[in-house]
Scaffold this motif. Sequence first.
Motif, PDB file in Angstrom:
ATOM      1  N   SER A  18       0.830  -1.209   0.000  1.00 15.36           N
ATOM      2  CA  SER A  18       0.000   0.000   0.000  1.00 15.36           C
ATOM      3  C   SER A  18       0.861   1.254   0.000  1.00 15.36           C
ATOM      4  O   SER A  18       0.586   2.215  -0.729  1.00 15.36           O
ATOM      5  CB  SER A  18      -0.914   0.005   1.230  1.00 15.36           C
ATOM      6  OG  SER A  18      -1.834  -1.059   1.173  1.00 15.36           O
ATOM      7  N   SER A  19       1.900   1.243   0.809  1.00 18.06           N
ATOM      8  CA  SER A  19       2.785   2.403   0.881  1.00 18.06           C
ATOM      9  C   SER A  19       3.480   2.646  -0.448  1.00 18.06           C
ATOM     10  O   SER A  19       3.587   3.788  -0.916  1.00 18.06           O
ATOM     11  CB  SER A  19       3.814   2.192   1.993  1.00 18.06           C
ATOM     12  OG  SER A  19       4.690   3.286   2.081  1.00 18.06           O
ATOM     13  N   LEU A  20       3.950   1.581  -1.078  1.00 21.64           N
ATOM     14  CA  LEU A  20       4.616   1.715  -2.378  1.00 21.64           C
ATOM     15  C   LEU A  20       3.664   2.255  -3.434  1.00 21.64           C
ATOM     16  O   LEU A  20       4.036   3.107  -4.255  1.00 21.64           O
ATOM     17  CB  LEU A  20       5.172   0.358  -2.812  1.00 21.64           C
ATOM     18  CG  LEU A  20       6.338  -0.198  -1.994  1.00 21.64           C
ATOM     19  CD1 LEU A  20       6.628  -1.641  -2.404  1.00 21.64           C
ATOM     20  CD2 LEU A  20       7.586   0.662  -2.173  1.00 21.64           C
ATOM     21  N   LEU A  21       2.435   1.769  -3.403  1.00 25.63           N
ATOM     22  CA  LEU A  21       1.461   2.223  -4.387  1.00 25.63           C
ATOM     23  C   LEU A  21       1.100   3.686  -4.155  1.00 25.63           C
ATOM     24  O   LEU A  21       0.959   4.459  -5.109  1.00 25.63           O
ATOM     25  CB  LEU A  21       0.210   1.347  -4.316  1.00 25.63           C
ATOM     26  CG  LEU A  21      -0.931   1.677  -5.285  1.00 25.63           C
ATOM     27  CD1 LEU A  21      -0.437   1.775  -6.722  1.00 25.63           C
ATOM     28  CD2 LEU A  21      -2.043   0.641  -5.159  1.00 25.63           C
ATOM     29  N   SER A  22       0.970   4.080  -2.908  1.00 24.09           N
ATOM     30  CA  SER A  22       0.680   5.481  -2.604  1.00 24.09           C
ATOM     31  C   SER A  22       1.764   6.396  -3.148  1.00 24.09           C
ATOM     32  O   SER A  22       1.483   7.439  -3.756  1.00 24.09           O
ATOM     33  CB  SER A  22       0.540   5.654  -1.086  1.00 24.09           C
ATOM     34  OG  SER A  22       0.335   7.002  -0.739  1.00 24.09           O
ATOM     35  N   VAL A  23       3.024   6.013  -2.965  1.00 25.52           N
ATOM     36  CA  VAL A  23       4.136   6.806  -3.500  1.00 25.52           C
ATOM     37  C   VAL A  23       4.085   6.841  -5.016  1.00 25.52           C
ATOM     38  O   VAL A  23       4.276   7.891  -5.652  1.00 25.52           O
ATOM     39  CB  VAL A  23       5.482   6.239  -3.008  1.00 25.52           C
ATOM     40  CG1 VAL A  23       6.638   6.923  -3.728  1.00 25.52           C
ATOM     41  CG2 VAL A  23       5.626   6.398  -1.506  1.00 25.52           C
ATOM     42  N   SER A  24       3.797   5.686  -5.632  1.00 28.89           N
ATOM     43  CA  SER A  24       3.818   5.604  -7.095  1.00 28.89           C
ATOM     44  C   SER A  24       2.757   6.495  -7.731  1.00 28.89           C
ATOM     45  O   SER A  24       2.959   7.036  -8.830  1.00 28.89           O
ATOM     46  CB  SER A  24       3.617   4.153  -7.536  1.00 28.89           C
ATOM     47  OG  SER A  24       4.702   3.353  -7.112  1.00 28.89           O
ATOM     48  N   LEU A  25       1.633   6.668  -7.080  1.00 25.05           N
ATOM     49  CA  LEU A  25       0.593   7.536  -7.635  1.00 25.05           C
ATOM     50  C   LEU A  25       1.058   8.976  -7.767  1.00 25.05           C
ATOM     51  O   LEU A  25       0.559   9.720  -8.623  1.00 25.05           O
ATOM     52  CB  LEU A  25      -0.658   7.465  -6.760  1.00 25.05           C
ATOM     53  CG  LEU A  25      -1.588   6.270  -7.015  1.00 25.05           C
ATOM     54  CD1 LEU A  25      -2.581   6.098  -5.868  1.00 25.05           C
ATOM     55  CD2 LEU A  25      -2.328   6.433  -8.337  1.00 25.05           C
TER      56      LEU A  25
END
Length: 671
Positions: free
Chosen positions: A460-467
């Motif tokens: 989730s954290s990685l995806l939040s950054v990627s957005l």
Amino acid sequence: MRRQWKSCFWLSIHFASYADSVAAANPWDAYIHSPVSRYINPISAHSTVGTVTTTGPSEGQETYTLSPNSRLTFDFGVEVGGWISFSASTTNATNTSTPHLSLAFTESPSFIGPLSDDTGATTTQNHDQALNVTLPQGTTVYELPREKFRGGFRFLTLNAAQNVTVFNVTCEIGFAPKTRYLRNYPGYFWTPGDELLVRTWYAGAYTVQTNIAPQNTGRFLPQVSAGWIYNSSLGIAAPILLDGAKRDRAVWPGDLGIQGTTAFLALGADGLEAFENALETVFYYQNSSTGRFPFAGPSTGSFRSGAQSDTYHAWSLISIFNFALFVGDEAWVGTHWANITRGVEFILNGIDESGLHEQIATNDWARQGGGGYNSALNALDYHALSSIADLGRTYTNDVTVHAQAAEWAAAAETLKAEYNKILWDPQQNMYRDNQSTSLHPQDGNALALLYNLTLSPVQSSLLSVSLTRFWTPLGPVTPELPDTISPFISSIEVLAHFTALQPKRALNLTRTLWSYLLDSPLMTGSTLAEGITANGSLYYRGDAGYKKDARYTSLSHGWSTGPTAALTFKIAGLEIVGWRRWIFAPSGESLRDVKAGYQSPMGMFSVEWKSRDDVDGAFDFFAKFTTPEGTNGSIELPWKCKEVLLDGVILKSGIDIEGRRAMILQASSCT
């Protein structure tokens, strides 16, 4: 039973809120854009062209004399909608071949001129043009014909063709027709430390209020050219919640997924009634054999052409789930359970041996791409299946319904596992649009993050950054619709960052995009636009259906109001999360003082909290919150605290808390 809760709910909040408003003004009242009356005058004469003479005893009572070929524009100060009237006098015999003047309406100051904003996208870009008015000789009162309803505008321009004098220009407000006091919102949000957030909350509230319509004010199809007629039925009952004030003025299930929540939080019983009538229209037009919900309401070309959408079907179920939680009415859910079951079965019938739903009907919010095992569709399907399963488990003791719920929950978990196997791209830390493309969309990834498709907090954290790769100084430019910043999809992203426990990121996005939607000189200053281009212009969807017609873009669109829900549910932190179940989980970030509240048929939800610095870099947290009797919930603080007391008793984790009035929470030495 539904009529009973609706009428009692209305009485309890409207008379109480009116009495409270008389007794004492609140600090947030200054941010409410709603008119004080249903009959309002312009705040100023904005501009003139040609010869316009102004006379009058005092400001607000001026008389304006226009010579032929002159133009006078009035500014109402905020987005309004309804019917115009004015007094007029003519000195010359009426020339029946030449109207005295014409009326033009526009939302943005950029488009003030002789023509109205376009409400039907055509290559001519002036489908609506202006409404010609021929007056009798002498003094008369002109009233806009009821079928010429104009749903959204800030500016009214009078274009004179003959000598004419006008005074007492008035707009009869047509939106929210059952709301007795337009400014008395049952819901509220306040933080003295960040005016932009307060402004954003109230702009969202007013946007949705302007989207609540009387029954027969939908766009007439085929459209009148030149001119307009708004007298078609919008649904099976009204007031009804529409996608936009100016246009399309129709029920759209995708929009309801955002704006239905805003209507509830800000407008209470009136918002819920409009939300319910939109859903009842969706139920009415559900395909009885396939279970598919309609792509759009009956006053659209999409409805008449039989267009279908897999994603908007899922949005219908999600909106139904949201409404069910907001009202907590077992009878309402039971009445529609057969419809809901058919809707869920439509999704299940679309899931193949892969465990995912192949997208066949790709109509959506205007995005490109799609098809295959589309990530946005399957994220929506997952949430629809899992949430409706949770509803079935909790709203009733019926064992048959519980068996259905178990089946749907199992399908959701299989979908989630396959979603990650097939669509997750570990090189990009994002989900692909489908299994055969390199496109990583904003919508599919924001929805996956919001609806818990990720498998771990790290993911989730990685995806939040990627957005944030899509972010620009104005907001995220979505890859699935090039050159476009979508406040609809960005609303979902704001909520998604909160889900990923990234409140600072969520508020940064809010402050970036919504400050532009509020403060750009292109906007109304009171409502939120449908979308913009990457450079901030209003040529939204210029090459994707809107034929480069910036006048067509709606500047009061309910799907852009996601921050209103985020500020109440995530920042203030008191959220309805299940059947008669809530959670108090504040995400204060840098805020120190927050108040919020909303009224439901179950009772009042309200919270006010403060944080104050302690020693050694820690802080103390104090909250007072109210939840209705007959509900239960839990408390989740995002910090480590030395001690947490609820009503003076040490709070143990995992405890189930019964709803009651005026609970006091104290947390000390938090980090």
